[in-house]
Design a protein around this motif. Structure first.
Motif, mmCIF file in Angstrom:
data_model
loop_
_atom_site.group_PDB
_atom_site.id
_atom_site.type_symbol
_atom_site.label_atom_id
_atom_site.label_comp_id
_atom_site.label_asym_id
_atom_site.label_seq_id
_atom_site.Cartn_x
_atom_site.Cartn_y
_atom_site.Cartn_z
ATOM 1 N N PHE A 476 -29.406 62.990 21.426
ATOM 2 C CA PHE A 476 -28.965 64.373 21.208
ATOM 3 C C PHE A 476 -27.556 64.371 20.624
ATOM 4 N N VAL A 477 -27.336 65.231 19.609
ATOM 5 C CA VAL A 477 -26.024 65.345 18.968
ATOM 6 C C VAL A 477 -25.621 66.814 18.895
ATOM 7 N N ASP A 478 -24.384 67.089 19.328
ATOM 8 C CA ASP A 478 -23.769 68.404 19.120
ATOM 9 C C ASP A 478 -22.594 68.168 18.177
ATOM 10 N N TYR A 479 -22.785 68.531 16.898
ATOM 11 C CA TYR A 479 -21.816 68.193 15.857
ATOM 12 C C TYR A 479 -20.444 68.799 16.147
ATOM 13 N N GLU A 480 -20.427 70.102 16.455
ATOM 14 C CA GLU A 480 -19.151 70.781 16.649
ATOM 15 C C GLU A 480 -18.424 70.292 17.895
ATOM 16 N N LYS A 481 -19.146 69.976 18.965
ATOM 17 C CA LYS A 481 -18.510 69.497 20.198
ATOM 18 C C LYS A 481 -18.156 68.016 20.144
ATOM 19 N N GLY A 482 -18.627 67.310 19.103
ATOM 20 C CA GLY A 482 -18.351 65.881 19.024
ATOM 21 C C GLY A 482 -19.030 65.104 20.140
ATOM 22 N N LEU A 483 -20.325 65.418 20.381
ATOM 23 C CA LEU A 483 -21.062 64.830 21.504
ATOM 24 C C LEU A 483 -22.298 64.083 21.008
ATOM 25 N N VAL A 484 -22.489 62.856 21.510
ATOM 26 C CA VAL A 484 -23.715 62.089 21.262
ATOM 27 C C VAL A 484 -24.205 61.577 22.619
ATOM 28 N N SER A 485 -25.410 61.998 23.027
ATOM 29 C CA SER A 485 -25.945 61.636 24.341
ATOM 30 C C SER A 485 -27.281 60.938 24.203
ATOM 31 N N PHE A 486 -27.539 60.009 25.156
ATOM 32 C CA PHE A 486 -28.794 59.261 25.186
ATOM 33 C C PHE A 486 -29.481 59.531 26.531
ATOM 34 N N TYR A 487 -30.803 59.786 26.486
ATOM 35 C CA TYR A 487 -31.569 60.137 27.683
ATOM 36 C C TYR A 487 -32.744 59.188 27.867
ATOM 37 N N ASP A 488 -33.019 58.864 29.146
ATOM 38 C CA ASP A 488 -34.282 58.237 29.511
ATOM 39 C C ASP A 488 -35.267 59.387 29.674
ATOM 40 N N VAL A 489 -36.178 59.529 28.706
ATOM 41 C CA VAL A 489 -37.038 60.712 28.665
ATOM 42 C C VAL A 489 -37.966 60.771 29.874
ATOM 43 N N ASP A 490 -38.612 59.656 30.205
ATOM 44 C CA ASP A 490 -39.577 59.657 31.306
ATOM 45 C C ASP A 490 -38.897 59.928 32.645
ATOM 46 N N ALA A 491 -37.705 59.372 32.843
ATOM 47 C CA ALA A 491 -36.984 59.577 34.103
ATOM 48 C C ALA A 491 -36.165 60.867 34.079
ATOM 49 N N ALA A 492 -36.126 61.525 32.913
ATOM 50 C CA ALA A 492 -35.320 62.741 32.743
ATOM 51 C C ALA A 492 -33.887 62.499 33.215
ATOM 52 N N ALA A 493 -33.312 61.360 32.788
ATOM 53 C CA ALA A 493 -31.977 60.969 33.250
ATOM 54 C C ALA A 493 -31.066 60.718 32.053
#
Length: 534
Positions: A476-493
């Motif tokens: 997931f990327v939020d361009y304006e906030k300068g955020l890049v996040s990675f998620y374990d989809v199955d664990a929802a973590a």
């Protein structure tokens, strides 16, 4: 008309008594003009009626006639405005300086409407070069030749006179001043248009920032409300568990006290029995009757039956109760946190985009599926054109889609792989030779090495500890906030987040399936459709 005649023409509008412009001009019988009030006061103060101009004496006070022509001329003259601060004054006017109408480059003089008339009527003066009024006319003259600066040397980028053009600038590119003026004016017009466009863009940016602030405020209110709700629930859960723990401990304590009370009663009963037996034994031991002692001895020689109290104790354990309560609380918190992560994942999944791989960027050793959704290392280098966009050394590939604003999200299956790298990269990244995956070089990624070593490609890399290996990773990327996040989809973590990033270019999804390693890492990276969490 000479300057002296101009001055005389101006004097015609002045009263010879007050030396100011006529007010209600009147004419005497001898033909001279005065302000009505001035001539009356003059005669009132004298013993005889004498004309101040020609000294003619009148026997009786003469009748004065209004001079209509002079009134109109004075009125016309007064319509010309006096020069205000910042305006060019007439160089000829005496007393009140009127606003200049034109400046003459030959006379080096600025003229009001009245004093300009000779330049408009005299044939010799008509040849003079007139221009809109300016100050410091000397600056418009060539200091070397004392000629008007009428030409422009494009070679030296300076204004020159006619003599300069044939002497000092003979071989240079010289054009009329007006021609260069028109060109430069056009350039200034273009510059002005560009500046106005820049101003407009910045105004739009201000509105965009203000809108972002409004959205941020709304998001802050929502997040605070959710935070209050979550932490209130956690607080209530902790308080409930604490109350349960205290109740359990109190119940154990009450049980221990009841048990102790029963034991004490039983012991006191045994003590009573023992005292009774002791009394009987003592009494029998003092008996002098032989038969009586022998007959009762068998029943009194041993202590009465009692309970073995050696192993009996009252020591309730509260540690186990506390540990169990903490474990239950941890389980509750874990469930609550999972709900929050699921809610967070659901939010970011709303920004899912359709990503496909760009074959023009793929390293020659990579194999891409026909639909552009899968990539793996083929261990064989294909003969492909080495265009500037292609990775030449690192086995990497970018997505076709680029993003320069807003938010976006995509998911990638990493199942059965021992090595991979995922994230986003800016457009200007290095693509030839060895590459260092770090934010300073335009990469925001996380990777797996040796089947169980997870790291974030920060500088230096950050170790990531995971309870279980993710089978599907969300980016997931939020361009304006300068955020890049990675998620374990199955664990929802949430796995890891880069925060405070500064994005100024287009961002592209980045994929590296890792090397083939004899088939141990042959599974592909697969871009998956997003199944929104329930």
């Amino acid at each position: 008309m000479s300057a002296a005649s101009c001055l005389r023409a101006e004097d015609q509008f002045l009263c010879s008594i007050c030396l100011d412009v006529f007010t209600d001009p009147v004419t005497t019988p001898c033909g001279h003009n005065f302000c009505k009030n001035c001539i009356n006061e003059h005669w009132n103060s004298k013993d005889q009626y004498l004309c101040p101009m020609c000294k003619k004496v009148f026997n009786t006070r003469p009748e004065l006639h209004n001079n209509t022509f002079m009134s109109e001329m004075v009125s016309h003259s007064s319509e010309q405005q006096a020069a205000k601060p910042g305006e060019v004054p007439c160089d000829v006017c005496t007393g009140t300086k009127l606003k200049a109408l034109k400046s003459c480059l030959v006379c080096l003089t600025s003229y009001c409407e009245t004093h300009l008339e000779p330049h408009l009527t005299a044939s010799r003066l008509k040849r003079h070069q007139l221009m809109d009024p300016v100050e410091n006319l000397e600056d418009r003259m060539c200091m070397k030749h004392d000629k008007p600066l009428e030409l422009f040397c494009k070679t030296d980028q300076t204004c020159v006179c006619a003599l300069c053009s044939v002497l000092d600038h003979k071989t240079h590119d010289v054009v009329p001043l007006k021609e260069e003026y028109e060109g430069k004016k056009a350039e200034l017009g273009k510059t002005e248009a560009e500046i106005q466009e820049m101003i407009q863009k910045r105004r739009l940016k201000i509105e965009e920032i203000k809108h972002s602030v409004d959205l941020s405020k709304e998001a802050a209110v929502r997040e605070k409300a959710e935070g209050v709700q979550v932490f209130t629930a956690l607080k209530e859960s902790v308080e409930r568990r604490l109350n349960e723990l205290i109740e359990t401990i109190d119940e154990k304590q009450r049980t221990a006290e009841k048990q102790a009370e029963d034991f004490i009663k039983e012991l006191e009963q045994e003590i009573s029995e023992l005292k009774k037996r002791s009394s009987e034994v003592e009494k029998l031991s003092h008996s002098e009757e032989h038969l009586h002692l022998l007959q009762n001895f068998p029943s009194l020689k041993a202590a009465p039956p009692t309970k073995d109290w050696t192993e009996v104790s009252i020591c309730p354990s509260y540690e186990e109760t506390l540990v169990r309560a903490v474990a239950q609380l941890e389980e509750t918190l874990s469930k609550q946190l999972k709900k929050q992560f699921e809610a967070q994942l659901k939010k970011v999944q709303q920004y899912a985009v359709d990503v496909t791989l760009d074959p023009d960027t793929a390293n020659p050793e990579l194999i891409l599926s026909h639909d552009g959704k899968q990539v793996n290392h083929g261990d064989v280098k294909k003969n492909l054109p080495d265009n500037p966009k292609r990775f030449s050394y690192c086995v990497s590939v970018l997505g076709k889609q680029s993003f320069s604003s807003g938010r976006f999200y995509f998911e990638v299956q990493v199942k059965e792989k021992t090595e991979w790298n995922l994230g986003v990269a800016r457009e200007s990244i290095k693509r030839k030779g060895q590459i260092k995956l770090k934010p300073q070089d335009g990469y925001w990624t996380m990777w797996l090495r040796n089947g169980n070593e997870y790291k974030a490609s920060n500088s230096p890399p950050v170790d990531i500890s995971l309870k279980a290996q993710p089978q599907k990773v969300g980016v997931f990327v939020d361009y304006e906030k300068g955020l890049v996040s990675f998620y374990d989809v199955d664990a929802a973590a949430l796995i890891y987040s880069f925060t405070g990033c500064s994005f100024t270019e287009k961002l592209y999804p980045y994929f590296c399936p890792g090397l083939y390693y004899g088939g141990t890492n042959s599974a592909p990276l697969i871009i998956c459709p997003v199944n929104h969490t329930a």
